[in-house]
Design an enzyme around this catalytic site. Structure first.
Site, short mmCIF file in Angstrom:
data_model
loop_
_atom_site.label_atom_id
_atom_site.label_comp_id
_atom_site.label_asym_id
_atom_site.label_seq_id
_atom_site.Cartn_x
_atom_site.Cartn_y
_atom_site.Cartn_z
N ASN A 195 14.48 34.55 59.54
CA ASN A 195 12.86 34.64 58.97
C ASN A 195 12.63 33.19 58.42
OD1 ASN A 195 10.49 34.75 57.96
ND2 ASN A 195 11.27 36.22 56.05
N LYS A 215 9.79 32.06 57.15
CA LYS A 215 8.82 31.96 56.39
C LYS A 215 7.91 30.61 56.69
CE LYS A 215 12.37 33.80 53.01
NZ LYS A 215 12.45 34.36 52.05
N HIS A 246 7.36 42.71 54.49
CA HIS A 246 8.35 41.79 53.77
C HIS A 246 7.92 41.63 52.41
CE1 HIS A 246 10.58 38.09 52.44
NE2 HIS A 246 11.39 38.39 53.18
N GLU A 258 7.86 39.19 50.16
CA GLU A 258 7.05 38.32 49.80
C GLU A 258 5.43 38.32 50.18
OE1 GLU A 258 9.18 34.85 51.70
OE2 GLU A 258 10.70 35.31 49.99
N GLU A 297 16.43 44.95 51.92
CA GLU A 297 16.39 43.59 51.17
C GLU A 297 16.06 43.96 49.66
OE1 GLU A 297 15.70 40.26 53.90
OE2 GLU A 297 13.65 41.04 53.43
N GLY A 317 16.81 34.96 48.23
CA GLY A 317 16.52 33.39 47.86
C GLY A 317 17.41 33.20 46.42
N SER A 327 20.15 36.73 50.54
CA SER A 327 21.13 35.90 50.40
C SER A 327 22.68 35.97 51.24
CB SER A 327 21.68 35.63 48.86
OG SER A 327 20.49 35.52 48.10
#
Ligand code: PEP
Length: 249
Positions: free
Chosen positions: A9, A11, A91, A93, A161, A167, A205
């Protein structure tokens, strides 16, 4: 057995100057047996990523409608026409930055399926929910409400996730990953005829350093990778680690 899949991904990263990385990843993918490699670049690069054999081009979101007055949005048929074969949906985010709720995510999954695209449905708990012992409850709700009826191994991948692992360099304890994936497998098997064969990816991560031990876990069929998918140097070792996973884990 569920298909083994590595999905990158990108992003909101990547100008045309990054395309040689895609070429390197695609070259390496030809030599990685038994693993599908997915790359989700920004939409601006999607048609050029789609020219490469050996990788599956993906989008990172879509609108739930096929067309209409939605300035700035892109529909699943548009993304399919631009070369996407798969879409990351829900996702964390998107859920956090765009206030996407499960019901909206379900609409996007239906739209993706309607356009002939496979959905990578993302689910995951926040750190507060984890610390409160609510992981399974949160995931069960997200899975039930954002994955519509009709999921099959061909049209759906589920990515677990933990939001607080994305991250941050943090990975969940291995026994916890295994427990969560077992629960997700059981829930998918109970709800859908072929639910046991839906691929389950872990995300948060994942790196060249930790990939082999994560892939050794039962019911982990691959990974959704953010930061480490941006360069072939970091991503290809993760692809190789999945190819080396034992047959029955
Ligand atoms: C992600 O954004 O889906 C992700 C897993 O990111 P990272 O690998 O950078 O944690």
């Amino acid at each position: 057995m569920a298909a083994r899949i590595i999905a990158g991904n990108w992003k909101m990263n990547g100008l045309a100057a990054a395309l040689p990385e895609v070429a390197r990843i695609a070259d390496a993918a030809h030599d990685v047996t038994g693993v599908e490699t997915v790359i989700a670049p920004p939409v601006t690069l999607l048609p050029r990523v789609a020219r490469h054999d050996g990788i599956t081009p993906a989008a990172q979101d879509c609108h739930a409608a096929d067309a209409g007055a939605h300035t700035g949005d892109l529909s699943a048929p548009m993304l399919a026409e631009a070369g996407a074969r798969t879409e990351i949906l829900g996702h964390s985010e998107r859920r956090a930055n765009h206030a996407e709720r499960d019901v909206q995510v379900a609409g996007k999954v239906r739209a993706a399926w309607g356009a002939g695209l496979r959905a990578i449905l993302c689910i995951g708990e926040t750190e507060a929910q984890y610390r409160g012992g609510r992981t399974v409850e949160v995931l069960a709700r997200q899975l039930a409400a954002s994955l519509p009826e009709g999921a099959t191994p061909e049209n759906t991948i589920v990515a677990y996730e933990p939001v607080w692992a994305i991250g941050t360099g943090i990975t969940l304890r291995e026994d916890e990953i295994e427990r969560v994936h077992r629960t997700l497998r059981d829930r998918l098997a109970a709800r859908f005829a072929q639910g046991a064969e839906v691929s389950l990816l872990y995300g948060g991560s994942v790196s060249a350093e930790n990939a082999a031990s994560i892939f050794a876990l039962r019911n982990v069929d691959g990974a959704l990778v953010g930061g480490a998918s941006l360069t072939a140097g970091k991503f290809v070792p993760i692809m190789n680690a999945l190819a080396e996973k034992g047959a029955y884990a």
